[in-house]
Design a protein around this motif. Structure first.
Motif: not given
Length: 80
Positions: A45-51, A64-67
């Motif tokens: 969620t934080q990665l998606i929200a980042s620029a 990597a997180v999805d894996a």
């Protein structure tokens, strides 16, 4: 040694209780897997929200997180 029906029933019940207690220990370990998965979802969620412009590293981190989420889900299924 002879066993009465009530003694056999008591031994069977004790065996079931012991098995249930051991199963409870295994389920307690799964709690760590669920906590890890929740942390990975929070990171996602934080990665998606980042620029978006991070030189490709944001996208690589998302992959990597999805894996990792997939691997944790497999581990949870195997641990059941």
């Amino acid at each position: 040694m002879t066993f009465t029906k009530s003694r056999l029933a008591a031994m069977f019940g004790a065996t079931l209780l012991a098995g249930a207690a051991m199963g409870g220990v295994a389920m307690a370990y799964q709690g760590h897997m669920f906590a890890a998965r929740n942390a990975l979802y929070a990171a996602r969620t934080q990665l998606i929200a980042s620029a978006h412009n991070k030189g490709g590293h944001r996208v690589a981190a998302l992959r990597a997180v999805d894996a990792a989420i997939r691997q944790v889900n497999i581990g949870i299924r195997v641990g059941r």
